[in-house]
Scaffold this motif. Structure first.
Motif, PDB file in Angstrom:
ATOM      1  N   THR A 170       0.842  -1.196   0.000  1.00  0.00           N
ATOM      2  CA  THR A 170       0.000   0.000   0.000  1.00  0.00           C
ATOM      3  C   THR A 170       0.878   1.247   0.000  1.00  0.00           C
ATOM      4  N   ASP A 171       0.759   2.049  -1.033  1.00  0.00           N
ATOM      5  CA  ASP A 171       1.616   3.227  -1.150  1.00  0.00           C
ATOM      6  C   ASP A 171       0.825   4.509  -0.950  1.00  0.00           C
ATOM      7  N   GLY A 172       1.509   5.630  -1.166  1.00  0.00           N
ATOM      8  CA  GLY A 172       0.859   6.932  -1.117  1.00  0.00           C
ATOM      9  C   GLY A 172       0.342   7.303   0.261  1.00  0.00           C
ATOM     10  N   GLU A 173      -0.679   8.135   0.267  1.00  0.00           N
ATOM     11  CA  GLU A 173      -1.269   8.612   1.517  1.00  0.00           C
ATOM     12  C   GLU A 173      -1.831   7.469   2.350  1.00  0.00           C
ATOM     13  N   ASP A 174      -2.441   6.499   1.676  1.00  0.00           N
ATOM     14  CA  ASP A 174      -2.991   5.354   2.402  1.00  0.00           C
ATOM     15  C   ASP A 174      -1.875   4.548   3.063  1.00  0.00           C
ATOM     16  N   GLY A 175      -0.778   4.368   2.356  1.00  0.00           N
ATOM     17  CA  GLY A 175       0.343   3.651   2.934  1.00  0.00           C
ATOM     18  C   GLY A 175       0.912   4.367   4.136  1.00  0.00           C
ATOM     19  N   ALA A 176       1.007   5.683   4.053  1.00  0.00           N
ATOM     20  CA  ALA A 176       1.497   6.461   5.190  1.00  0.00           C
ATOM     21  C   ALA A 176       0.561   6.316   6.391  1.00  0.00           C
ATOM     22  N   TRP A 177      -0.733   6.321   6.125  1.00  0.00           N
ATOM     23  CA  TRP A 177      -1.702   6.144   7.222  1.00  0.00           C
ATOM     24  C   TRP A 177      -1.525   4.770   7.864  1.00  0.00           C
ATOM     25  N   LEU A 178      -1.380   3.744   7.047  1.00  0.00           N
ATOM     26  CA  LEU A 178      -1.203   2.394   7.582  1.00  0.00           C
ATOM     27  C   LEU A 178       0.039   2.309   8.463  1.00  0.00           C
ATOM     28  N   ARG A 179       1.151   2.872   7.982  1.00  0.00           N
ATOM     29  CA  ARG A 179       2.381   2.797   8.760  1.00  0.00           C
ATOM     30  C   ARG A 179       2.260   3.568  10.066  1.00  0.00           C
ATOM     31  N   ALA A 180       1.546   4.691  10.040  1.00  0.00           N
ATOM     32  CA  ALA A 180       1.345   5.463  11.264  1.00  0.00           C
ATOM     33  C   ALA A 180       0.494   4.696  12.272  1.00  0.00           C
ATOM     34  N   HIS A 181      -0.407   3.846  11.776  1.00  0.00           N
ATOM     35  CA  HIS A 181      -1.307   3.093  12.651  1.00  0.00           C
ATOM     36  C   HIS A 181      -0.866   1.643  12.830  1.00  0.00           C
ATOM     37  N   PRO A 197      -6.896  -2.072  -8.155  1.00  0.00           N
ATOM     38  CA  PRO A 197      -6.461  -0.880  -7.411  1.00  0.00           C
ATOM     39  C   PRO A 197      -7.595   0.041  -6.978  1.00  0.00           C
ATOM     40  N   ARG A 198      -8.635   0.151  -7.800  1.00  0.00           N
ATOM     41  CA  ARG A 198      -9.705   1.086  -7.452  1.00  0.00           C
ATOM     42  C   ARG A 198     -10.494   0.646  -6.219  1.00  0.00           C
ATOM     43  N   TRP A 199     -10.309  -0.604  -5.774  1.00  0.00           N
ATOM     44  CA  TRP A 199     -11.042  -1.108  -4.614  1.00  0.00           C
ATOM     45  C   TRP A 199     -10.442  -0.621  -3.289  1.00  0.00           C
ATOM     46  N   ARG A 200      -9.262  -0.042  -3.313  1.00  0.00           N
ATOM     47  CA  ARG A 200      -8.571   0.294  -2.076  1.00  0.00           C
ATOM     48  C   ARG A 200      -9.396   1.185  -1.157  1.00  0.00           C
TER      49      ARG A 200
END
Length: 373
Positions: free
Chosen positions: A203-214, A354-357
């Motif tokens: 998971t990349d981009g903003e979503d990936g950053a959110w995942l790593r933060a959480h 990808p659009r399902w993310r």
């Protein structure tokens, strides 16, 4: 039908007449190297002459929503699903067909037959599945999104009953049937942690950053799996989301017993909570679809999902209790399995769609209070 005619079939398209010809030939023995497994008797004129026959019993049409394989409806009574890629046996659908037929579980498309090809070595591959056609059937990603948009949750109790009845039937599956050898079986914690690691990687981009933060919070949600030992393991559906539940003229029906295509070497015998968690998270995905595609307010969609989830679980538990099998559901597994399922949805999105993310990410964001609308 001759062997050469069968060999020509491949994955026939609606209107070519080959699927109807295949059904017409089933009254006679199937020639080598093909084989046929029969389950329930097919209705007339495809089987024994009883009951009314459709006006155009051999007319073919396709099903637009079937993308992975190719399904052809014949005479508005039979569906033949031709596999795009022949699948090696043993195959979970054939075992499920046989067992559910034996137990009398009726909340599925009636299983009639399975066509296979036998190699000189004796190896067998599945080519096609023959089932009954369910009139006015609608896919779960259609009818359930309608319910979310309208704010209706009455269906949830019916789905809870349906899921419980399915698990009660599957719980009588022979316990020795094709379980993974211990050397290849991972613990629940290993499997869940692996899914999280893969989701973080893909998971990349903003979503990936959110995942790593959480990530710490997500790991904390999975942590209970380390200390949970459950003895109730049954043959599960394996890919049990609302898209596998059709709403049709006479109610609801479970379909597609092929197992989860995103999980390799999954033991078919697992806690029932695995199926239940996938079903409950799919309700939350429906809510996300309603927000994105129907303009439903996020707060209303989240409230709908919470009420529907609670109604489904209450009915499921009550049905198991009535049958004297409340032990089939280990509630301690639900939360961790639901988080694992969202990780698997992210993996599926990264690899295939990808659009399902937006759906699993919307669910995960909603579950954390600081992000909850």
């Amino acid at each position: 039908m001759t062997s050469s005619a069968l060999a020509r079939i491949g994955a026939p398209r609606a209107g070519e007449g080959l699927t109807a010809a295949f059904l017409a030939a089933l009254s006679e023995p199937v020639p080598e190297p093909f084989a046929l497994r029969r389950y329930l008797p097919m209705p007339a004129p495809y089987g024994p002459a009883e009951g009314p026959t459709p006006a155009s019993p051999w007319q073919e049409r396709g099903i637009d929503v079937d993308q992975t394989n190719h399904s052809v409806v014949v005479g508005e009574r039979i569906v033949v699903k031709w596999l795009a890629e022949p699948a090696p046996l043993p195959h979970p659908t054939l075992a499920a067909f046989a067992h559910l037929t034996e137990t009398g579980f009726a909340h599925t498309a009636p299983p009639y037959a399975a066509l296979t090809r036998v190699a000189p070595s004796g190896a067998e591959t599945l080519l096609a599945l023959v089932t009954g056609y369910l009139p006015e059937a609608r896919d779960g990603w259609e009818w359930c999104v309608d319910e979310a948009e309208a704010g209706r949750t009455g269906f949830a109790a019916t789905l809870g009953d349906l899921a419980a009845d399915l698990h009660l039937a599957l719980a009588t599956f022979p316990a020795t049937e094709s379980a993974l050898p211990p050397s290849r079986e991972r613990s629940a914690m290993e499997r869940a942690a692996g899914a999280l690691e893969e989701a973080l990687t893909l998971t990349d981009g903003e979503d990936g950053a959110w995942l790593r933060a959480h990530e710490p919070a997500l790991r904390a949600e999975l942590a209970p799996l380390s200390g949970i030992v459950t003895t109730s393991r049954i043959r599960i559906h394996g890919d049990f989301h609302v898209g596998q539940i059709l709403q049709w003229r006479d109610g609801y029906a479970v379909i597609d017993f092929d197992g989860n295509p995103t999980v390799t070497e999954a033991d078919p015998y697992q806690p029932a909570a695995r199926d239940v968690a996938q079903l409950t998270t799919s309700l939350e995905h429906v809510a996300q679809v309603a927000v994105k595609r129907r303009g439903t307010a996020p707060s209303a969609a989240a409230a709908w999902a919470a009420i529907a989830r609670a109604g489904l679980l209450a009915a499921y538990r009550a049905r198991l209790a009535e049958a004297g099998r409340p032990d089939l559901l280990d509630d301690r597994l639900l939360g961790p399995f639901e988080i694992e399922q969202e990780c698997r949805e992210l993996i599926y999105s990264a690899r295939h769609l990808p659009r399902w993310r937006y759906a699993p990410m919307g669910v995960l964001r909603t579950r954390f209070t600081e992000e909850n609308p």
